[in-house]
Design a protein around this motif. Structure first.
Motif, PDB file in Angstrom:
ATOM      1  N   VAL A  26       0.835  -1.201   0.000  1.00  0.00           N
ATOM      2  CA  VAL A  26       0.000   0.000   0.000  1.00  0.00           C
ATOM      3  C   VAL A  26       0.871   1.254   0.000  1.00  0.00           C
ATOM      4  O   VAL A  26       2.080   1.177   0.173  1.00  0.00           O
ATOM      5  CB  VAL A  26      -0.936   0.035   1.234  1.00  0.00           C
ATOM      6  N   GLY A  27       0.242   2.399  -0.178  1.00  0.00           N
ATOM      7  CA  GLY A  27       0.957   3.660  -0.080  1.00  0.00           C
ATOM      8  C   GLY A  27       1.070   4.438  -1.364  1.00  0.00           C
ATOM      9  O   GLY A  27       1.728   5.470  -1.399  1.00  0.00           O
ATOM     10  N   ASP A  28       0.431   3.976  -2.455  1.00  0.00           N
ATOM     11  CA  ASP A  28       0.547   4.695  -3.719  1.00  0.00           C
ATOM     12  C   ASP A  28      -0.042   6.089  -3.621  1.00  0.00           C
ATOM     13  O   ASP A  28      -1.063   6.306  -2.985  1.00  0.00           O
ATOM     14  CB  ASP A  28      -0.137   3.908  -4.838  1.00  0.00           C
ATOM     15  N   GLY A  29       0.665   7.037  -4.245  1.00  0.00           N
ATOM     16  CA  GLY A  29       0.248   8.422  -4.236  1.00  0.00           C
ATOM     17  C   GLY A  29       0.823   9.218  -3.080  1.00  0.00           C
ATOM     18  O   GLY A  29       0.616  10.411  -2.990  1.00  0.00           O
ATOM     19  N   GLY A  30       1.565   8.559  -2.209  1.00  0.00           N
ATOM     20  CA  GLY A  30       2.153   9.225  -1.055  1.00  0.00           C
ATOM     21  C   GLY A  30       3.666   9.124  -1.064  1.00  0.00           C
ATOM     22  O   GLY A  30       4.269   8.706  -2.062  1.00  0.00           O
ATOM     23  N   PRO A  31       4.299   9.467   0.050  1.00  0.00           N
ATOM     24  CA  PRO A  31       5.757   9.393   0.148  1.00  0.00           C
ATOM     25  C   PRO A  31       6.263   7.962  -0.018  1.00  0.00           C
ATOM     26  O   PRO A  31       5.711   7.033   0.575  1.00  0.00           O
ATOM     27  CB  PRO A  31       6.051   9.913   1.558  1.00  0.00           C
ATOM     28  N   SER A  32       7.299   7.787  -0.820  1.00  0.00           N
ATOM     29  CA  SER A  32       7.817   6.449  -1.100  1.00  0.00           C
ATOM     30  C   SER A  32       8.324   5.748   0.154  1.00  0.00           C
ATOM     31  O   SER A  32       8.212   4.533   0.275  1.00  0.00           O
ATOM     32  CB  SER A  32       8.930   6.512  -2.147  1.00  0.00           C
ATOM     33  N   GLN A  33       8.852   6.499   1.114  1.00  0.00           N
ATOM     34  CA  GLN A  33       9.382   5.881   2.327  1.00  0.00           C
ATOM     35  C   GLN A  33       8.287   5.375   3.250  1.00  0.00           C
ATOM     36  O   GLN A  33       8.561   4.631   4.183  1.00  0.00           O
ATOM     37  CB  GLN A  33      10.311   6.845   3.052  1.00  0.00           C
ATOM     38  N   GLN A  34       7.033   5.733   2.985  1.00  0.00           N
ATOM     39  CA  GLN A  34       5.914   5.235   3.785  1.00  0.00           C
ATOM     40  C   GLN A  34       5.150   4.129   3.075  1.00  0.00           C
ATOM     41  O   GLN A  34       4.204   3.582   3.630  1.00  0.00           O
ATOM     42  CB  GLN A  34       4.977   6.384   4.142  1.00  0.00           C
ATOM     43  N   ALA A  35       5.549   3.794   1.861  1.00  0.00           N
ATOM     44  CA  ALA A  35       4.888   2.727   1.103  1.00  0.00           C
ATOM     45  C   ALA A  35       5.299   1.372   1.639  1.00  0.00           C
ATOM     46  O   ALA A  35       6.348   1.221   2.260  1.00  0.00           O
ATOM     47  CB  ALA A  35       5.260   2.832  -0.371  1.00  0.00           C
ATOM     48  N   ARG A  62       6.164  -0.325  -9.479  1.00  0.00           N
ATOM     49  CA  ARG A  62       5.871   0.973  -8.882  1.00  0.00           C
ATOM     50  C   ARG A  62       7.002   1.934  -9.218  1.00  0.00           C
ATOM     51  O   ARG A  62       8.136   1.527  -9.429  1.00  0.00           O
ATOM     52  CB  ARG A  62       5.686   0.816  -7.380  1.00  0.00           C
ATOM     53  N   VAL A  63       6.665   3.217  -9.287  1.00  0.00           N
ATOM     54  CA  VAL A  63       7.602   4.251  -9.721  1.00  0.00           C
ATOM     55  C   VAL A  63       7.773   5.280  -8.613  1.00  0.00           C
ATOM     56  O   VAL A  63       6.794   5.768  -8.053  1.00  0.00           O
ATOM     57  CB  VAL A  63       7.079   4.950 -10.991  1.00  0.00           C
ATOM     58  N   VAL A  64       9.039   5.601  -8.321  1.00  0.00           N
ATOM     59  CA  VAL A  64       9.347   6.670  -7.354  1.00  0.00           C
ATOM     60  C   VAL A  64       9.876   7.868  -8.125  1.00  0.00           C
ATOM     61  O   VAL A  64      10.885   7.778  -8.820  1.00  0.00           O
ATOM     62  CB  VAL A  64      10.404   6.222  -6.321  1.00  0.00           C
ATOM     63  N   ASP A  65       9.173   8.986  -8.021  1.00  0.00           N
ATOM     64  CA  ASP A  65       9.628  10.241  -8.603  1.00  0.00           C
ATOM     65  C   ASP A  65      10.671  10.816  -7.648  1.00  0.00           C
ATOM     66  O   ASP A  65      10.343  11.214  -6.529  1.00  0.00           O
ATOM     67  CB  ASP A  65       8.449  11.199  -8.754  1.00  0.00           C
ATOM     68  N   ARG A  66      11.928  10.853  -8.057  1.00  0.00           N
ATOM     69  CA  ARG A  66      13.017  11.292  -7.175  1.00  0.00           C
ATOM     70  C   ARG A  66      12.923  12.772  -6.821  1.00  0.00           C
ATOM     71  O   ARG A  66      13.443  13.198  -5.803  1.00  0.00           O
ATOM     72  CB  ARG A  66      14.379  10.981  -7.793  1.00  0.00           C
ATOM     73  N   ARG A  67      12.238  13.583  -7.638  1.00  0.00           N
ATOM     74  CA  ARG A  67      12.085  15.009  -7.316  1.00  0.00           C
ATOM     75  C   ARG A  67      11.093  15.215  -6.173  1.00  0.00           C
ATOM     76  O   ARG A  67      11.315  16.042  -5.305  1.00  0.00           O
ATOM     77  CB  ARG A  67      11.645  15.803  -8.536  1.00  0.00           C
ATOM     78  N   THR A  68       9.986  14.460  -6.196  1.00  0.00           N
ATOM     79  CA  THR A  68       8.936  14.654  -5.202  1.00  0.00           C
ATOM     80  C   THR A  68       8.926  13.586  -4.111  1.00  0.00           C
ATOM     81  O   THR A  68       8.359  13.804  -3.049  1.00  0.00           O
ATOM     82  CB  THR A  68       7.541  14.636  -5.869  1.00  0.00           C
ATOM     83  N   GLY A  69       9.543  12.413  -4.404  1.00  0.00           N
ATOM     84  CA  GLY A  69       9.519  11.314  -3.456  1.00  0.00           C
ATOM     85  C   GLY A  69       8.211  10.551  -3.436  1.00  0.00           C
ATOM     86  O   GLY A  69       7.990   9.686  -2.595  1.00  0.00           O
ATOM     87  N   THR A  70       7.328  10.836  -4.389  1.00  0.00           N
ATOM     88  CA  THR A  70       6.017  10.180  -4.460  1.00  0.00           C
ATOM     89  C   THR A  70       6.129   8.849  -5.193  1.00  0.00           C
ATOM     90  O   THR A  70       6.850   8.729  -6.175  1.00  0.00           O
ATOM     91  CB  THR A  70       5.015  11.086  -5.192  1.00  0.00           C
ATOM     92  N   ILE A  71       5.373   7.847  -4.723  1.00  0.00           N
ATOM     93  CA  ILE A  71       5.362   6.530  -5.351  1.00  0.00           C
ATOM     94  C   ILE A  71       3.991   6.265  -5.959  1.00  0.00           C
ATOM     95  O   ILE A  71       2.971   6.622  -5.374  1.00  0.00           O
ATOM     96  CB  ILE A  71       5.739   5.426  -4.341  1.00  0.00           C
ATOM     97  N   THR A  72       3.967   5.670  -7.158  1.00  0.00           N
ATOM     98  CA  THR A  72       2.731   5.309  -7.838  1.00  0.00           C
ATOM     99  C   THR A  72       2.906   3.974  -8.551  1.00  0.00           C
ATOM    100  O   THR A  72       4.027   3.563  -8.833  1.00  0.00           O
ATOM    101  CB  THR A  72       2.297   6.365  -8.868  1.00  0.00           C
ATOM    102  N   LYS A  73       1.798   3.309  -8.860  1.00  0.00           N
ATOM    103  CA  LYS A  73       1.827   2.075  -9.631  1.00  0.00           C
ATOM    104  C   LYS A  73       1.870   2.395 -11.123  1.00  0.00           C
ATOM    105  O   LYS A  73       1.279   3.382 -11.560  1.00  0.00           O
ATOM    106  CB  LYS A  73       0.590   1.226  -9.372  1.00  0.00           C
ATOM    107  N   VAL A  74       2.529   1.536 -11.876  1.00  0.00           N
ATOM    108  CA  VAL A  74       2.528   1.647 -13.335  1.00  0.00           C
ATOM    109  C   VAL A  74       1.331   0.847 -13.833  1.00  0.00           C
ATOM    110  O   VAL A  74       1.139  -0.299 -13.434  1.00  0.00           O
ATOM    111  CB  VAL A  74       3.828   1.082 -13.944  1.00  0.00           C
ATOM    112  N   GLY A  75       0.538   1.452 -14.717  1.00  0.00           N
ATOM    113  CA  GLY A  75      -0.582   0.740 -15.328  1.00  0.00           C
ATOM    114  C   GLY A  75      -1.763   0.713 -14.504  1.00  0.00           C
ATOM    115  O   GLY A  75      -2.442   0.517 -13.796  1.00  0.00           O
TER     116      GLY A  75
END
Length: 75
Positions: A26-35, A62-75
């Motif tokens: 879980v944790g998509d759409g939030g900080p990658s370190q909390q996923a 899952r993808v981590v945007d290094r600029r924002t630190g946000t994690i999301t699922k691909v697809g």
């Protein structure tokens, strides 16, 4: 074990890039370190520093945007 992706920088300590125990996928759409991840397997960076993380038991990437630190699922 822990369900985390860690980065090692020579001369420094390990840094958590994404994930935290307990694993829950879980944790998509939030900080990658909390996923959370079910079974982190591999990581692949692109030229811009974006990280692609495989979570094999969850059957997703899952993808981590290094600029924002946000994690999301691909697809």
């Amino acid at each position: 074990g822990t369900a985390r992706f860690l980065r090692f920088k020579p001369g420094q300590t390990l840094e958590a890039v994404a994930g935290q125990p307990p694993a829950a996928g879980v944790g998509d759409g939030g900080p990658s370190q909390q996923a959370s991840f079910k079974n982190p397997f591999s990581v692949a960076p692109d030229a811009q520093g974006t990280l692609f993380l495989s979570d094999s038991n969850a059957h997703n990437i899952r993808v981590v945007d290094r600029r924002t630190g946000t994690i999301t699922k691909v697809g």
